[in-house]
Design a protein around this motif. Structure first.
Motif, short mmCIF file in Angstrom:
data_model
loop_
_atom_site.label_atom_id
_atom_site.label_comp_id
_atom_site.label_asym_id
_atom_site.label_seq_id
_atom_site.Cartn_x
_atom_site.Cartn_y
_atom_site.Cartn_z
N LEU A 5 0.83 -1.21 0.00
CA LEU A 5 0.00 0.00 0.00
C LEU A 5 0.86 1.26 0.00
N HIS A 6 1.92 1.24 0.79
CA HIS A 6 2.82 2.38 0.88
C HIS A 6 3.51 2.63 -0.46
N PHE A 7 4.00 1.57 -1.10
CA PHE A 7 4.61 1.70 -2.42
C PHE A 7 3.63 2.31 -3.41
N HIS A 8 2.46 1.73 -3.49
CA HIS A 8 1.50 2.15 -4.50
C HIS A 8 0.94 3.55 -4.20
N ASP A 9 0.97 3.95 -2.96
CA ASP A 9 0.58 5.31 -2.63
C ASP A 9 1.65 6.30 -3.08
N CYS A 10 2.88 6.04 -2.68
CA CYS A 10 3.98 6.98 -2.93
C CYS A 10 4.31 7.14 -4.41
N PHE A 11 4.10 6.10 -5.20
CA PHE A 11 4.45 6.17 -6.62
C PHE A 11 3.42 6.92 -7.44
N VAL A 12 2.34 7.37 -6.82
CA VAL A 12 1.32 8.15 -7.53
C VAL A 12 1.16 9.50 -6.83
N ASN A 13 1.79 10.52 -7.37
CA ASN A 13 1.70 11.88 -6.81
C ASN A 13 2.24 12.00 -5.38
N GLY A 14 3.11 11.09 -4.98
CA GLY A 14 3.73 11.19 -3.67
C GLY A 14 2.96 10.49 -2.57
N CYS A 15 3.56 10.46 -1.38
CA CYS A 15 3.00 9.74 -0.23
C CYS A 15 1.92 10.59 0.44
N ASP A 16 0.70 10.48 -0.06
CA ASP A 16 -0.36 11.38 0.39
C ASP A 16 -1.67 10.68 0.72
N SER A 65 -3.53 8.99 -1.12
CA SER A 65 -4.53 9.06 -2.19
C SER A 65 -5.08 7.68 -2.52
N ILE A 66 -4.30 6.63 -2.31
CA ILE A 66 -4.73 5.28 -2.63
C ILE A 66 -5.89 4.82 -1.74
N LEU A 67 -6.08 5.48 -0.61
CA LEU A 67 -7.12 5.06 0.34
C LEU A 67 -8.51 5.59 -0.01
N LEU A 68 -8.58 6.57 -0.89
CA LEU A 68 -9.87 7.21 -1.19
C LEU A 68 -10.78 6.29 -2.00
N THR A 124 -13.37 9.29 -9.25
CA THR A 124 -12.75 7.99 -9.49
C THR A 124 -11.36 8.01 -8.89
N GLY A 125 -11.16 7.19 -7.88
CA GLY A 125 -9.87 7.15 -7.20
C GLY A 125 -8.91 6.16 -7.81
N GLU A 126 -7.97 5.67 -7.02
CA GLU A 126 -6.90 4.80 -7.51
C GLU A 126 -7.16 3.32 -7.25
N ASP A 186 -2.82 14.62 4.19
CA ASP A 186 -3.57 13.80 3.24
C ASP A 186 -4.07 14.61 2.05
N SER A 187 -4.05 13.98 0.89
CA SER A 187 -4.53 14.63 -0.32
C SER A 187 -6.06 14.72 -0.31
N THR A 188 -6.57 15.62 -1.09
CA THR A 188 -8.02 15.75 -1.26
C THR A 188 -8.42 15.28 -2.66
N THR A 189 -7.49 14.62 -3.32
CA THR A 189 -7.75 14.10 -4.65
C THR A 189 -6.89 12.86 -4.87
N ALA A 190 -7.15 12.16 -5.96
CA ALA A 190 -6.36 10.98 -6.32
C ALA A 190 -6.24 10.96 -7.83
N SER A 191 -5.45 10.05 -8.35
CA SER A 191 -5.23 10.00 -9.80
C SER A 191 -5.36 8.57 -10.32
#
Length: 320
Positions: free
Chosen positions: A65-76, A78-81, A88-90, A151-156
Protein backbone atom coordinates in the motif's frame (compact mmCIF):
# COMPACT_ATOMS: atom_id res chain seq x y z
CA UNK A 1 19.05 -0.85 12.39
CA UNK A 2 19.23 2.55 10.82
CA UNK A 3 19.59 5.45 13.21
CA UNK A 4 18.35 9.00 12.62
CA UNK A 5 21.76 10.55 12.01
CA UNK A 6 22.57 7.96 9.37
CA UNK A 7 19.22 8.53 7.67
CA UNK A 8 19.86 12.24 7.32
CA UNK A 9 23.40 11.58 6.10
CA UNK A 10 22.06 9.11 3.57
CA UNK A 11 19.39 11.34 2.17
CA UNK A 12 21.38 14.54 1.99
CA UNK A 13 24.27 12.60 0.48
CA UNK A 14 22.43 12.42 -2.80
CA UNK A 15 23.33 15.19 -5.21
CA UNK A 16 20.26 14.67 -7.37
CA UNK A 17 16.63 15.34 -6.56
CA UNK A 18 17.54 17.70 -3.72
CA UNK A 19 14.36 19.67 -4.20
CA UNK A 20 12.20 16.55 -4.06
CA UNK A 21 13.95 14.92 -1.16
CA UNK A 22 16.07 17.45 0.68
CA UNK A 23 13.29 19.97 1.16
CA UNK A 24 10.87 17.22 2.11
CA UNK A 25 13.13 16.19 4.93
CA UNK A 26 13.25 19.78 6.10
CA UNK A 27 9.51 19.60 6.71
CA UNK A 28 9.18 16.05 8.00
CA UNK A 29 10.63 14.82 11.28
CA UNK A 30 10.80 11.59 13.22
CA UNK A 31 9.35 13.18 16.36
CA UNK A 32 6.50 15.05 14.67
CA UNK A 33 3.85 13.68 17.03
CA UNK A 34 5.98 13.71 20.18
CA UNK A 35 3.89 16.42 21.82
CA UNK A 36 0.62 16.32 19.85
CA UNK A 37 0.04 12.56 19.99
CA UNK A 38 2.80 10.78 21.92
CA UNK A 39 1.06 7.39 21.80
CA UNK A 40 0.46 7.48 18.03
CA UNK A 41 3.33 5.19 17.03
CA UNK A 42 2.70 2.59 19.72
CA UNK A 43 -1.00 2.58 18.84
CA UNK A 44 -0.23 1.99 15.15
CA UNK A 45 2.28 -0.73 16.00
CA UNK A 46 -0.14 -2.61 18.23
CA UNK A 47 -2.80 -2.79 15.51
CA UNK A 48 -0.32 -3.75 12.80
CA UNK A 49 1.37 -6.45 14.87
CA UNK A 50 -2.00 -7.99 15.72
CA UNK A 51 -3.17 -7.92 12.08
CA UNK A 52 0.06 -9.42 10.75
CA UNK A 53 0.12 -12.09 13.46
CA UNK A 54 -3.40 -13.01 12.43
CA UNK A 55 -2.49 -13.15 8.73
CA UNK A 56 1.16 -12.96 7.70
CA UNK A 57 0.24 -11.92 4.15
CA UNK A 58 -1.19 -8.69 5.57
CA UNK A 59 2.36 -7.51 6.27
CA UNK A 60 3.16 -7.60 2.56
CA UNK A 61 -0.17 -5.96 1.73
CA UNK A 62 0.45 -3.01 4.05
CA UNK A 63 3.96 -2.57 2.68
CA UNK A 64 2.60 -2.64 -0.87
CA UNK A 65 0.00 0.00 0.00
CA UNK A 66 2.82 2.38 0.88
CA UNK A 67 4.61 1.70 -2.42
CA UNK A 68 1.50 2.15 -4.50
CA UNK A 69 0.58 5.31 -2.63
CA UNK A 70 3.98 6.98 -2.93
CA UNK A 71 4.45 6.17 -6.62
CA UNK A 72 1.32 8.15 -7.53
CA UNK A 73 1.70 11.88 -6.81
CA UNK A 74 3.73 11.19 -3.67
CA UNK A 75 3.00 9.74 -0.23
CA UNK A 76 -0.36 11.38 0.39
CA UNK A 77 -2.81 8.54 1.17
CA UNK A 78 -4.53 9.06 -2.19
CA UNK A 79 -4.73 5.28 -2.63
CA UNK A 80 -7.12 5.06 0.34
CA UNK A 81 -9.87 7.21 -1.19
CA UNK A 82 -13.00 5.33 -2.24
CA UNK A 83 -14.72 6.10 -5.52
CA UNK A 84 -17.85 8.23 -5.35
CA UNK A 85 -20.49 9.19 -7.89
CA UNK A 86 -18.36 12.18 -8.88
CA UNK A 87 -14.86 10.87 -8.16
CA UNK A 88 -12.75 7.99 -9.49
CA UNK A 89 -9.87 7.15 -7.20
CA UNK A 90 -6.90 4.80 -7.51
CA UNK A 91 -8.39 1.63 -6.05
CA UNK A 92 -9.90 0.53 -9.37
CA UNK A 93 -6.78 1.24 -11.45
CA UNK A 94 -5.22 -1.88 -12.99
CA UNK A 95 -2.32 -2.24 -10.49
CA UNK A 96 -4.74 -2.00 -7.54
CA UNK A 97 -8.06 -3.50 -8.61
CA UNK A 98 -8.74 -6.83 -6.90
CA UNK A 99 -5.17 -6.64 -5.65
CA UNK A 100 -4.48 -3.78 -3.21
CA UNK A 101 -5.66 -4.73 0.25
CA UNK A 102 -5.25 -3.87 3.91
CA UNK A 103 -7.66 -0.93 3.80
CA UNK A 104 -9.61 -2.36 6.71
CA UNK A 105 -6.47 -2.49 8.84
CA UNK A 106 -5.76 1.16 8.03
CA UNK A 107 -9.35 1.95 9.05
CA UNK A 108 -8.83 0.17 12.37
CA UNK A 109 -5.61 2.07 12.99
CA UNK A 110 -7.23 5.38 12.11
CA UNK A 111 -10.11 4.76 14.51
CA UNK A 112 -7.72 3.85 17.31
CA UNK A 113 -5.59 6.94 16.74
CA UNK A 114 -8.62 9.22 16.43
CA UNK A 115 -9.81 7.97 19.81
CA UNK A 116 -6.68 9.27 21.51
CA UNK A 117 -5.78 12.25 19.29
CA UNK A 118 -8.68 13.46 17.12
CA UNK A 119 -7.70 15.21 13.91
CA UNK A 120 -3.95 15.00 14.50
CA UNK A 121 -2.42 11.99 12.73
CA UNK A 122 -2.67 11.82 8.95
CA UNK A 123 -3.66 8.74 6.99
CA UNK A 124 -0.49 9.17 4.91
CA UNK A 125 1.66 8.88 8.03
CA UNK A 126 -0.35 5.86 9.19
CA UNK A 127 0.35 4.09 5.89
CA UNK A 128 4.08 4.87 6.16
CA UNK A 129 4.38 3.66 9.74
CA UNK A 130 2.24 0.58 9.09
CA UNK A 131 4.60 -0.42 6.27
CA UNK A 132 7.61 -0.18 8.55
CA UNK A 133 5.92 -2.05 11.39
CA UNK A 134 4.83 -4.80 9.00
CA UNK A 135 8.41 -5.36 7.88
CA UNK A 136 9.62 -5.42 11.48
CA UNK A 137 6.92 -7.89 12.51
CA UNK A 138 8.04 -10.26 9.74
CA UNK A 139 11.67 -10.10 10.84
CA UNK A 140 12.90 -7.25 8.66
CA UNK A 141 14.82 -4.06 9.49
CA UNK A 142 13.56 -1.09 11.47
CA UNK A 143 13.90 2.47 10.22
CA UNK A 144 12.96 5.84 11.66
CA UNK A 145 9.89 6.95 9.71
CA UNK A 146 9.84 10.63 8.85
CA UNK A 147 6.43 12.08 9.83
CA UNK A 148 4.33 15.14 9.19
CA UNK A 149 2.66 14.27 5.88
CA UNK A 150 -0.84 15.52 5.23
CA UNK A 151 -3.57 13.80 3.24
CA UNK A 152 -4.53 14.63 -0.32
CA UNK A 153 -8.02 15.75 -1.26
CA UNK A 154 -7.75 14.10 -4.65
CA UNK A 155 -6.36 10.98 -6.32
CA UNK A 156 -5.23 10.00 -9.80
CA UNK A 157 -6.73 6.98 -11.56
CA UNK A 158 -4.57 7.66 -14.62
CA UNK A 159 -1.50 8.21 -12.47
CA UNK A 160 -1.96 4.83 -10.81
CA UNK A 161 -2.27 3.15 -14.19
CA UNK A 162 0.82 4.83 -15.60
CA UNK A 163 3.08 5.36 -12.58
CA UNK A 164 3.19 2.00 -10.80
CA UNK A 165 5.67 -0.55 -12.17
CA UNK A 166 4.10 -3.54 -13.92
CA UNK A 167 4.95 -7.21 -13.26
CA UNK A 168 5.40 -7.58 -17.05
CA UNK A 169 8.10 -4.93 -17.46
CA UNK A 170 11.58 -5.59 -18.79
CA UNK A 171 14.67 -4.27 -16.99
CA UNK A 172 15.04 -1.05 -18.98
CA UNK A 173 11.43 -0.09 -18.28
CA UNK A 174 11.80 -0.86 -14.59
CA UNK A 175 14.95 1.24 -14.31
CA UNK A 176 13.17 4.09 -16.10
CA UNK A 177 10.08 3.85 -13.91
CA UNK A 178 12.12 4.08 -10.71
CA UNK A 179 14.42 6.72 -12.16
CA UNK A 180 11.38 8.90 -12.76
CA UNK A 181 10.92 8.90 -8.99
CA UNK A 182 14.57 9.71 -8.29
CA UNK A 183 15.80 6.18 -7.57
CA UNK A 184 18.99 4.61 -8.86
CA UNK A 185 19.05 1.17 -10.45
CA UNK A 186 20.58 -0.18 -7.24
CA UNK A 187 17.73 1.27 -5.17
CA UNK A 188 15.26 -0.25 -7.62
CA UNK A 189 16.77 -3.67 -6.93
CA UNK A 190 16.73 -2.95 -3.20
CA UNK A 191 13.06 -1.94 -3.14
CA UNK A 192 12.13 -4.93 -5.32
CA UNK A 193 13.38 -7.01 -2.40
CA UNK A 194 10.01 -6.25 -0.80
CA UNK A 195 8.90 -9.28 -2.81
CA UNK A 196 10.62 -11.46 -0.24
CA UNK A 197 7.19 -11.43 1.42
CA UNK A 198 3.70 -11.75 0.00
CA UNK A 199 1.95 -13.48 -2.87
CA UNK A 200 0.98 -12.80 -6.47
CA UNK A 201 -2.04 -13.80 -8.52
CA UNK A 202 -1.77 -16.31 -11.35
CA UNK A 203 -2.76 -13.70 -13.95
CA UNK A 204 0.46 -11.85 -13.18
CA UNK A 205 2.85 -14.76 -13.73
CA UNK A 206 1.03 -17.22 -16.04
CA UNK A 207 2.88 -16.07 -19.15
CA UNK A 208 6.21 -16.49 -17.35
CA UNK A 209 5.73 -20.08 -16.23
CA UNK A 210 4.33 -21.23 -19.58
CA UNK A 211 6.32 -19.20 -22.09
CA UNK A 212 9.65 -18.06 -20.65
CA UNK A 213 12.92 -19.99 -20.78
CA UNK A 214 14.90 -18.22 -18.02
CA UNK A 215 13.03 -20.13 -15.35
CA UNK A 216 13.91 -23.28 -13.44
CA UNK A 217 11.85 -26.03 -15.08
CA UNK A 218 10.92 -27.80 -11.85
CA UNK A 219 9.90 -24.47 -10.31
CA UNK A 220 7.67 -23.69 -13.28
CA UNK A 221 6.14 -27.16 -13.15
CA UNK A 222 5.35 -26.79 -9.45
CA UNK A 223 3.33 -23.65 -10.14
CA UNK A 224 1.21 -24.93 -13.01
CA UNK A 225 -1.33 -26.97 -11.00
CA UNK A 226 -2.33 -23.83 -9.13
CA UNK A 227 -2.08 -21.65 -12.22
CA UNK A 228 -3.47 -23.48 -15.26
CA UNK A 229 -2.97 -22.14 -18.78
CA UNK A 230 -6.59 -20.97 -18.70
CA UNK A 231 -8.63 -19.97 -15.66
CA UNK A 232 -7.57 -19.57 -12.07
CA UNK A 233 -6.56 -15.96 -12.58
CA UNK A 234 -6.83 -15.12 -8.89
CA UNK A 235 -5.02 -18.18 -7.56
CA UNK A 236 -2.11 -17.09 -5.37
CA UNK A 237 1.48 -18.27 -5.18
CA UNK A 238 4.26 -16.93 -2.91
CA UNK A 239 6.67 -14.39 -4.39
CA UNK A 240 9.44 -16.00 -2.32
CA UNK A 241 9.12 -19.73 -2.80
CA UNK A 242 10.32 -20.88 0.62
CA UNK A 243 10.01 -18.09 3.21
CA UNK A 244 7.23 -15.80 2.02
CA UNK A 245 6.24 -15.00 5.61
CA UNK A 246 9.73 -13.89 6.62
CA UNK A 247 11.48 -10.70 5.52
CA UNK A 248 14.88 -12.02 4.46
CA UNK A 249 17.12 -12.14 1.37
CA UNK A 250 15.73 -15.40 -0.02
CA UNK A 251 14.06 -13.46 -2.86
CA UNK A 252 17.50 -12.69 -4.29
CA UNK A 253 18.63 -16.29 -3.88
CA UNK A 254 15.55 -17.30 -5.88
CA UNK A 255 16.48 -14.92 -8.69
CA UNK A 256 20.00 -16.35 -8.91
CA UNK A 257 18.40 -19.80 -9.21
CA UNK A 258 15.94 -18.61 -11.89
CA UNK A 259 13.02 -18.94 -9.51
CA UNK A 260 11.66 -15.41 -9.70
CA UNK A 261 7.88 -15.61 -9.80
CA UNK A 262 7.17 -12.50 -11.85
CA UNK A 263 8.72 -11.57 -15.18
CA UNK A 264 9.77 -8.26 -13.64
CA UNK A 265 11.47 -10.09 -10.77
CA UNK A 266 13.63 -12.31 -12.95
CA UNK A 267 14.57 -9.34 -15.12
CA UNK A 268 16.76 -8.17 -12.24
CA UNK A 269 18.96 -11.24 -12.80
CA UNK A 270 18.94 -12.03 -16.48
CA UNK A 271 22.36 -11.13 -17.84
CA UNK A 272 21.81 -7.41 -17.36
CA UNK A 273 23.27 -4.49 -15.43
CA UNK A 274 21.64 -5.40 -12.12
CA UNK A 275 22.89 -8.99 -11.91
CA UNK A 276 25.81 -8.05 -9.67
CA UNK A 277 23.54 -6.29 -7.16
CA UNK A 278 21.20 -9.28 -6.97
CA UNK A 279 24.20 -11.56 -6.43
CA UNK A 280 25.53 -9.31 -3.68
CA UNK A 281 22.22 -9.33 -1.83
CA UNK A 282 21.82 -13.09 -2.27
CA UNK A 283 24.92 -13.61 -0.14
CA UNK A 284 24.78 -10.43 1.93
CA UNK A 285 21.58 -10.23 3.99
CA UNK A 286 22.94 -7.47 6.25
CA UNK A 287 23.67 -5.20 3.29
CA UNK A 288 20.17 -5.77 1.92
CA UNK A 289 18.53 -4.97 5.25
CA UNK A 290 20.50 -1.75 5.66
CA UNK A 291 19.95 -0.61 2.07
CA UNK A 292 16.25 -1.46 2.23
CA UNK A 293 15.76 0.67 5.33
CA UNK A 294 17.53 3.60 3.67
CA UNK A 295 15.56 3.22 0.44
CA UNK A 296 12.26 3.12 2.34
CA UNK A 297 13.10 6.38 4.09
CA UNK A 298 13.83 7.93 0.71
CA UNK A 299 10.63 6.57 -0.81
CA UNK A 300 8.60 7.87 2.13
CA UNK A 301 9.80 11.38 1.32
CA UNK A 302 8.35 11.40 -2.19
CA UNK A 303 6.48 14.70 -2.63
CA UNK A 304 4.69 14.82 0.74
CA UNK A 305 1.98 17.36 1.43
CA UNK A 306 3.01 19.47 4.41
CA UNK A 307 2.14 22.71 6.15
CA UNK A 308 -1.26 23.95 4.99
CA UNK A 309 -1.39 21.70 1.94
CA UNK A 310 -3.89 18.86 2.02
CA UNK A 311 -5.77 17.95 5.19
CA UNK A 312 -5.93 15.48 8.05
CA UNK A 313 -8.77 13.18 7.03
CA UNK A 314 -11.04 12.00 9.80
CA UNK A 315 -11.94 8.99 7.62
CA UNK A 316 -9.14 7.70 5.42
CA UNK A 317 -11.59 6.60 2.73
CA UNK A 318 -13.00 10.04 1.99
CA UNK A 319 -12.10 13.72 2.12
CA UNK A 320 -13.42 15.78 4.98
Amino acid sequence: MTMGSNLYHFCFGFSISLVLFGLAFGQLSTDYYASTCPKALSTIRNVVFKAVANEHRMGASLLRLHFHDCFVNGCDASILLDDTSSFTGEKTAVPNKDSARGFDVIDTIKSAVENICPGVVSCADIVAVAARDSVVKLGGPWWAVQLGRRDSTTASFSGANSGIPSPFMDLAALISKFSNKGFTAKEMVTLSGAHTIGQAACRNFRSRIYNETNIDSSFAASLKPNCPSAGGDSSLSPLDADTSDVFDNAYFKDLVNKKGLLHSDQQLFNGGSTDSQVSAYSTGPAAFRSDFADAMVKMGSLSPLTGTNGEIRSNCRKIN
